[in-house]
Design a protein around this motif. Structure first.
Motif, PDB file in Angstrom:
ATOM      1  N   LEU A 287       0.831  -1.198   0.000  1.00 20.72           N
ATOM      2  CA  LEU A 287       0.000   0.000   0.000  1.00 20.72           C
ATOM      3  C   LEU A 287       0.870   1.254   0.000  1.00 20.72           C
ATOM      4  O   LEU A 287       0.652   2.187  -0.791  1.00 20.72           O
ATOM      5  CB  LEU A 287      -0.917  -0.017   1.226  1.00 20.72           C
ATOM      6  CG  LEU A 287      -1.701   1.270   1.543  1.00 20.72           C
ATOM      7  CD1 LEU A 287      -2.628   1.633   0.400  1.00 20.72           C
ATOM      8  CD2 LEU A 287      -2.474   1.120   2.840  1.00 20.72           C
ATOM      9  N   ALA A 288       1.879   1.284   0.859  1.00 25.66           N
ATOM     10  CA  ALA A 288       2.747   2.454   0.940  1.00 25.66           C
ATOM     11  C   ALA A 288       3.548   2.643  -0.344  1.00 25.66           C
ATOM     12  O   ALA A 288       3.659   3.766  -0.859  1.00 25.66           O
ATOM     13  CB  ALA A 288       3.695   2.314   2.129  1.00 25.66           C
ATOM     14  N   ALA A 289       4.094   1.544  -0.872  1.00 26.82           N
ATOM     15  CA  ALA A 289       4.869   1.647  -2.110  1.00 26.82           C
ATOM     16  C   ALA A 289       3.992   2.119  -3.264  1.00 26.82           C
ATOM     17  O   ALA A 289       4.441   2.876  -4.135  1.00 26.82           O
ATOM     18  CB  ALA A 289       5.517   0.306  -2.437  1.00 26.82           C
ATOM     19  N   GLY A 290       2.741   1.681  -3.283  1.00 24.06           N
ATOM     20  CA  GLY A 290       1.831   2.115  -4.340  1.00 24.06           C
ATOM     21  C   GLY A 290       1.465   3.580  -4.241  1.00 24.06           C
ATOM     22  O   GLY A 290       1.101   4.207  -5.245  1.00 24.06           O
ATOM     23  N   LEU A 291       1.541   4.161  -3.039  1.00 27.65           N
ATOM     24  CA  LEU A 291       1.268   5.591  -2.894  1.00 27.65           C
ATOM     25  C   LEU A 291       2.310   6.428  -3.610  1.00 27.65           C
ATOM     26  O   LEU A 291       2.039   7.560  -4.013  1.00 27.65           O
ATOM     27  CB  LEU A 291       1.229   5.969  -1.408  1.00 27.65           C
ATOM     28  CG  LEU A 291       0.112   5.316  -0.587  1.00 27.65           C
ATOM     29  CD1 LEU A 291       0.259   5.691   0.882  1.00 27.65           C
ATOM     30  CD2 LEU A 291      -1.262   5.708  -1.104  1.00 27.65           C
TER      31      LEU A 291
ATOM     32  N   GLY B 197       5.939   7.631   0.483  1.00 29.24           N
ATOM     33  CA  GLY B 197       5.402   6.289   0.369  1.00 29.24           C
ATOM     34  C   GLY B 197       6.481   5.223   0.379  1.00 29.24           C
ATOM     35  O   GLY B 197       6.381   4.231   1.114  1.00 29.24           O
ATOM     36  N   TYR B 198       7.526   5.427  -0.400  1.00 25.42           N
ATOM     37  CA  TYR B 198       8.586   4.418  -0.483  1.00 25.42           C
ATOM     38  C   TYR B 198       9.351   4.296   0.838  1.00 25.42           C
ATOM     39  O   TYR B 198       9.670   3.183   1.279  1.00 25.42           O
ATOM     40  CB  TYR B 198       9.550   4.752  -1.622  1.00 25.42           C
ATOM     41  CG  TYR B 198       8.923   4.647  -2.988  1.00 25.42           C
ATOM     42  CD1 TYR B 198       8.326   3.468  -3.414  1.00 25.42           C
ATOM     43  CD2 TYR B 198       8.900   5.743  -3.851  1.00 25.42           C
ATOM     44  CE1 TYR B 198       7.743   3.377  -4.670  1.00 25.42           C
ATOM     45  CE2 TYR B 198       8.326   5.659  -5.103  1.00 25.42           C
ATOM     46  CZ  TYR B 198       7.745   4.477  -5.514  1.00 25.42           C
ATOM     47  OH  TYR B 198       7.159   4.390  -6.750  1.00 25.42           O
ATOM     48  N   VAL B 199       9.625   5.412   1.476  1.00 21.43           N
ATOM     49  CA  VAL B 199      10.350   5.358   2.754  1.00 21.43           C
ATOM     50  C   VAL B 199       9.492   4.671   3.803  1.00 21.43           C
ATOM     51  O   VAL B 199       9.989   3.852   4.600  1.00 21.43           O
ATOM     52  CB  VAL B 199      10.751   6.767   3.208  1.00 21.43           C
ATOM     53  CG1 VAL B 199      11.271   6.737   4.640  1.00 21.43           C
ATOM     54  CG2 VAL B 199      11.821   7.328   2.289  1.00 21.43           C
TER      55      VAL B 199
ATOM     56  N   GLU C 164      -1.020   7.377   7.882  1.00 13.89           N
ATOM     57  CA  GLU C 164      -1.129   8.818   7.641  1.00 13.89           C
ATOM     58  C   GLU C 164      -1.029   9.135   6.148  1.00 13.89           C
ATOM     59  O   GLU C 164      -1.812   9.927   5.612  1.00 13.89           O
ATOM     60  CB  GLU C 164      -0.032   9.544   8.419  1.00 13.89           C
ATOM     61  CG  GLU C 164      -0.099  11.051   8.314  1.00 13.89           C
ATOM     62  CD  GLU C 164       0.994  11.720   9.127  1.00 13.89           C
ATOM     63  OE1 GLU C 164       1.355  12.860   8.804  1.00 13.89           O
ATOM     64  OE2 GLU C 164       1.477  11.092  10.090  1.00 13.89           O
ATOM     65  N   ALA C 165      -0.078   8.486   5.463  1.00 17.02           N
ATOM     66  CA  ALA C 165       0.063   8.716   4.018  1.00 17.02           C
ATOM     67  C   ALA C 165      -1.149   8.202   3.257  1.00 17.02           C
ATOM     68  O   ALA C 165      -1.594   8.823   2.274  1.00 17.02           O
ATOM     69  CB  ALA C 165       1.338   8.037   3.510  1.00 17.02           C
ATOM     70  N   ALA C 166      -1.718   7.069   3.692  1.00 18.24           N
ATOM     71  CA  ALA C 166      -2.890   6.506   3.015  1.00 18.24           C
ATOM     72  C   ALA C 166      -4.098   7.406   3.178  1.00 18.24           C
ATOM     73  O   ALA C 166      -4.871   7.613   2.230  1.00 18.24           O
ATOM     74  CB  ALA C 166      -3.183   5.112   3.565  1.00 18.24           C
ATOM     75  N   VAL C 167      -4.293   7.953   4.368  1.00 20.35           N
ATOM     76  CA  VAL C 167      -5.427   8.858   4.602  1.00 20.35           C
ATOM     77  C   VAL C 167      -5.312  10.094   3.715  1.00 20.35           C
ATOM     78  O   VAL C 167      -6.310  10.581   3.151  1.00 20.35           O
ATOM     79  CB  VAL C 167      -5.487   9.245   6.092  1.00 20.35           C
ATOM     80  CG1 VAL C 167      -6.490  10.377   6.310  1.00 20.35           C
ATOM     81  CG2 VAL C 167      -5.868   8.043   6.939  1.00 20.35           C
ATOM     82  N   GLN C 168      -4.116  10.616   3.562  1.00 16.38           N
ATOM     83  CA  GLN C 168      -3.919  11.800   2.725  1.00 16.38           C
ATOM     84  C   GLN C 168      -4.165  11.504   1.252  1.00 16.38           C
ATOM     85  O   GLN C 168      -4.596  12.375   0.494  1.00 16.38           O
ATOM     86  CB  GLN C 168      -2.502  12.339   2.922  1.00 16.38           C
ATOM     87  CG  GLN C 168      -2.249  12.914   4.310  1.00 16.38           C
ATOM     88  CD  GLN C 168      -0.819  13.377   4.500  1.00 16.38           C
ATOM     89  OE1 GLN C 168       0.013  13.253   3.597  1.00 16.38           O
ATOM     90  NE2 GLN C 168      -0.511  13.888   5.688  1.00 16.38           N
ATOM     91  N   LYS C 169      -3.923  10.242   0.847  1.00 15.54           N
ATOM     92  CA  LYS C 169      -4.127   9.873  -0.551  1.00 15.54           C
ATOM     93  C   LYS C 169      -5.606   9.721  -0.872  1.00 15.54           C
ATOM     94  O   LYS C 169      -6.099  10.286  -1.851  1.00 15.54           O
ATOM     95  CB  LYS C 169      -3.389   8.561  -0.853  1.00 15.54           C
ATOM     96  CG  LYS C 169      -3.447   8.132  -2.313  1.00 15.54           C
ATOM     97  CD  LYS C 169      -2.585   9.012  -3.181  1.00 15.54           C
ATOM     98  CE  LYS C 169      -2.505   8.493  -4.612  1.00 15.54           C
ATOM     99  NZ  LYS C 169      -1.627   9.310  -5.451  1.00 15.54           N
TER     100      LYS C 169
ATOM    101  N   LEU D  25      -8.517   4.218   1.218  1.00 22.42           N
ATOM    102  CA  LEU D  25      -7.245   3.579   1.561  1.00 22.42           C
ATOM    103  C   LEU D  25      -6.931   3.779   3.042  1.00 22.42           C
ATOM    104  O   LEU D  25      -6.463   2.857   3.726  1.00 22.42           O
ATOM    105  CB  LEU D  25      -6.123   4.150   0.700  1.00 22.42           C
ATOM    106  CG  LEU D  25      -6.250   3.953  -0.818  1.00 22.42           C
ATOM    107  CD1 LEU D  25      -5.109   4.658  -1.536  1.00 22.42           C
ATOM    108  CD2 LEU D  25      -6.266   2.472  -1.159  1.00 22.42           C
ATOM    109  N   GLY D  26      -7.184   4.981   3.546  1.00 24.14           N
ATOM    110  CA  GLY D  26      -6.948   5.233   4.957  1.00 24.14           C
ATOM    111  C   GLY D  26      -7.831   4.392   5.851  1.00 24.14           C
ATOM    112  O   GLY D  26      -7.377   3.860   6.873  1.00 24.14           O
ATOM    113  N   ALA D  27      -9.110   4.236   5.466  1.00 22.04           N
ATOM    114  CA  ALA D  27     -10.028   3.419   6.266  1.00 22.04           C
ATOM    115  C   ALA D  27      -9.572   1.968   6.294  1.00 22.04           C
ATOM    116  O   ALA D  27      -9.631   1.303   7.341  1.00 22.04           O
ATOM    117  CB  ALA D  27     -11.440   3.530   5.703  1.00 22.04           C
ATOM    118  N   ALA D  28      -9.114   1.458   5.148  1.00 18.93           N
ATOM    119  CA  ALA D  28      -8.629   0.076   5.102  1.00 18.93           C
ATOM    120  C   ALA D  28      -7.414  -0.101   6.008  1.00 18.93           C
ATOM    121  O   ALA D  28      -7.300  -1.099   6.742  1.00 18.93           O
ATOM    122  CB  ALA D  28      -8.281  -0.308   3.660  1.00 18.93           C
ATOM    123  N   ALA D  29      -6.495   0.863   5.975  1.00 14.29           N
ATOM    124  CA  ALA D  29      -5.291   0.766   6.804  1.00 14.29           C
ATOM    125  C   ALA D  29      -5.632   0.840   8.297  1.00 14.29           C
ATOM    126  O   ALA D  29      -5.072   0.099   9.113  1.00 14.29           O
ATOM    127  CB  ALA D  29      -4.310   1.872   6.429  1.00 14.29           C
TER     128      ALA D  29
END
Length: 618
Positions: free
Chosen positions: A313-317, A322-324, A398-403, A407-411
């Motif tokens: 999920l993070a890498a896909g952001l 996302g990558y870090v 946090e990154a997923a919610v911003q995207k 995605l944030g809800a799933a995380a």
């Protein structure tokens, strides 16, 4: 780094029984020596200016074949050395742990040779400077995993699990191979540097196709949907294998591939979106499975599937953030998940290899070191501050919610489920009344097993803070994945997503305590609802694969065999029968009597003469 464990594997495999008495010590020494080289290389890299932290090491010409000229080389940069330290460091601790865990196995020397081979293959995968070298390491990891999962091949379940892992991974590997072919056809090279420098010149369609093909390889190796079914069965191997595969090596390869290929995915937004969707779906899929497993190792396997989903999920952001976040969570996961698996192995070691948590209970006082280290890993994985998983998982959330809010809800939901199933595991194993058999006498594991568990527990406590606070890891990786944009303001522990996540984590712990801590745990699992049955059966993943692929494959095979027997063979055999039958009938005219031959000559002469006369009149 690569040659040392590879040499250890060769010596132990070729030396045979003559190396039995000291083979395990050689295996540990080779892995430890590789770790020392990795540390020295890391220190040398830190001594360079950040912009110069890249070492290109040419080795030899590998495939000089016309326009395909593959030069084998190694790439040492912040990304590859981070993986090398994880692989060799955690891998060495698992080697040491295996001395005690496998002490009574007659084939311990062979086991250590496979461990060395696994480490060498994984190092080649992350250190190669081109896709062909990566692919060789990729296949080497597949081979070593087959050997390790099926190490106890006298057990049919282990042999079947090894075959299953091997075959499912081959599906993904075909996608990776075709992706590499496409890259060569497009750029005329397989080297990382020339491909990434010229990504902008390729069409969006080609880059999307390549991204999806690389993703297919990644989901196979990292057990993400839809190629996840092998991971839970892989628990048939010895527990150190589970720790090695699920924490520091094989399942992280897909995350490495996507991160290393970030320029390709940045040029293919559709493929990048699919990576995100796969990660979000898998983190929930694995967490749901983990909620219903009574087998302690399979519960942790479902957890691994879920945590790797967070990394996808993070890498896909995309972007530096996302990558870090993906790699940081991968590194901390290497500590706490390896520690949890080794803790599970310690419990099994004390419980006559029993894996059913319903037959545990009350072990915290009998096994205090195992309990303490397991608890630290538990607090890290569920994201309790200030343990490692809180920093890295909350960064992803946090990154997923911003995207996007979905995605944030799933995380966030995944974090709550993680707290529930891991708390369930802790309560069923270490708390409550004892439920083991009368002939079971649990005891603490020896020092060569508890020592690695303690070191991994230390990483579970401090690893996240070291990587995330001050953005030191983001700064370290910047030469590879770039710097974050001006909108990034660092880790925000008191942001609304983090607070919501923490509240739901506490709720998950509370529900688990109500169901498994306060109440007696029945030794025989109740049947439960349909959802419970589905989770116990891995959400029908095997049934789906059987219905969509295995059964149609069987019918296709049967039709092909019928067509081959009746069609191809029928035509060939029919032609042969026709010629044979005709020959059998014709040879009857060969009587051996001169009068018969004279008659045929006479009849032939009459026919020829008549034909000539007829032609003459026309």
């Amino acid at each position: 780094m690569i040659a040392l464990p590879l040499a250890g594997a060769a010596i132990l495999l070729l030396g045979g029984r003559r190396t039995d008495r000291w083979g395990h010590l050689l295996g540990v020494a080779m892995s430890l020596a590789s770790f020392v080289v990795a540390v020295l290389t890391f220190v040398a890299l830190l001594g360079r200016d950040p912009a110069q932290r890249r070492l290109d090491i040419a080795l030899f010409d590998f495939i000089p074949a016309g326009s395909l000229d593959v030069k084998m080389g190694l790439l040492i940069d912040p990304l590859s050395i981070s993986f090398a330290l994880l692989i060799t460091g955690v891998g060495t601790l698992i080697h040491i742990y295996s001395i005690g865990y496998m002490s009574h196995d007659s084939d311990r020397r062979r086991f250590f040779s496979y461990l060395n081979l696994f480490v060498a293959a994984m190092l080649l995968l992350v250190l190669a400077d081109n896709y062909v070298g990566l692919y060789i390491g990729w296949e080497g990891v597949g081979l070593a995993s087959y050997l390790l999962i099926g190490f106890w091949q006298f057990k049919p379940s282990a042999a079947v699990a090894a075959k299953k892992a091997f075959i499912i991974n081959r599906v993904g590997d075909v996608g990776l191979a075709i992706g590499i072919f496409t890259l060569f056809a497009t750029f005329g090279t397989v080297g990382f540097k020339p491909i990434f420098e010229n990504v902008g010149g390729a069409s969006a369609g080609v880059m999307t196709a390549v991204g999806l093909l690389l993703l297919l390889g990644a989901v196979g190796k990292s057990a993400q949907l839809p190629l996840q079914a092998w991971l839970l069965d892989a628990m048939e191997g010895p527990t150190p294998v589970s720790a090695l595969i699920h924490a520091a090596t094989m399942v992280t390869a897909g995350v490495y591939l996507i991160t290393r290929s970030s320029p390709i995915f940045e040029a293919a937004p559709t493929a990048q979106l699919v990576v995100t969707i796969v990660g979000a779906a898998t983190l929930l899929f694995g967490a749901i499975i983990g909620c219903a497993k009574d087998d302690i190792k399979k519960g942790l396997a479902g957890s691994t599937m879920s945590q790797i989903g967070y990394m996808f999920l993070a890498a896909g952001l995309g972007g530096a953030v996302g990558y870090v976040a993906a790699i940081a969570h991968l590194l901390t996961h290497g500590f706490f998940k390896a520690g949890l698996f080794l803790g599970a192995g310690s419990v099994m070691h004390a419980m006559n290899d029993e894996v059913d948590m319903r037959r545990y209970g009350g072990l915290r006082k009998i096994m205090p070191i195992t309990f303490g280290t397991f608890m630290l890993g538990y607090l890290a994985i569920i994201g309790i501050p200030p343990f490692a998983g809180w920093f890295t998982k909350d960064s992803i959330i946090e990154a997923a919610v911003q995207k996007h809010w979905i995605l944030g809800a799933a995380a966030i939901l995944g974090a709550a489920l993680t707290a529930f199933y891991m708390s369930r595991m802790v309560f069923m194993t270490f708390f409550g009344e004892k439920r083991w058999e009368p002939d079971t006498h649990p005891h603490e594991s020896p020092a060569n097993m508890t020592g690695p568990m303690i070191l991994l527990a230390i990483g579970s406590v401090f690893g996240g803070a070291f990587l995330v606070l001050g953005d030191r890891f983001m700064t370290f990786l910047a030469p590879v994945i770039g710097a974050p944009g001006p909108e990034y303001h660092g880790f925000q522990p008191l942001a609304p997503p983090g607070i919501i996540t923490f509240v739901l984590v506490l709720a998950g712990i509370g529900i688990a305590w109500t169901m498994y801590g306060k109440r007696p745990v029945p030794v025989v699992a109740p049947r439960g609802s349909f959802a419970t049955v589905a989770a116990r059966r891995d959400l029908f993943g095997d049934a789906l694969n059987e219905a969509l692929f295995m059964r149609p494959g069987q019918w296709l095979t049967r039709v092909s065999v019928w067509f081959d027997n009746r069609g191809v063979d029928g035509l060939v055999n029919g032609l042969a029968a026709t010629i044979g039958g005709t020959s059998g009938r014709l040879r009857r005219v060969q009587t051996g009597f001169a009068r018969s031959y004279a008659m045929f000559v006479f009849v032939g002469a009459v026919l020829v003469t008549g034909a000539l006369l007829l032609v003459g009149t026309l």
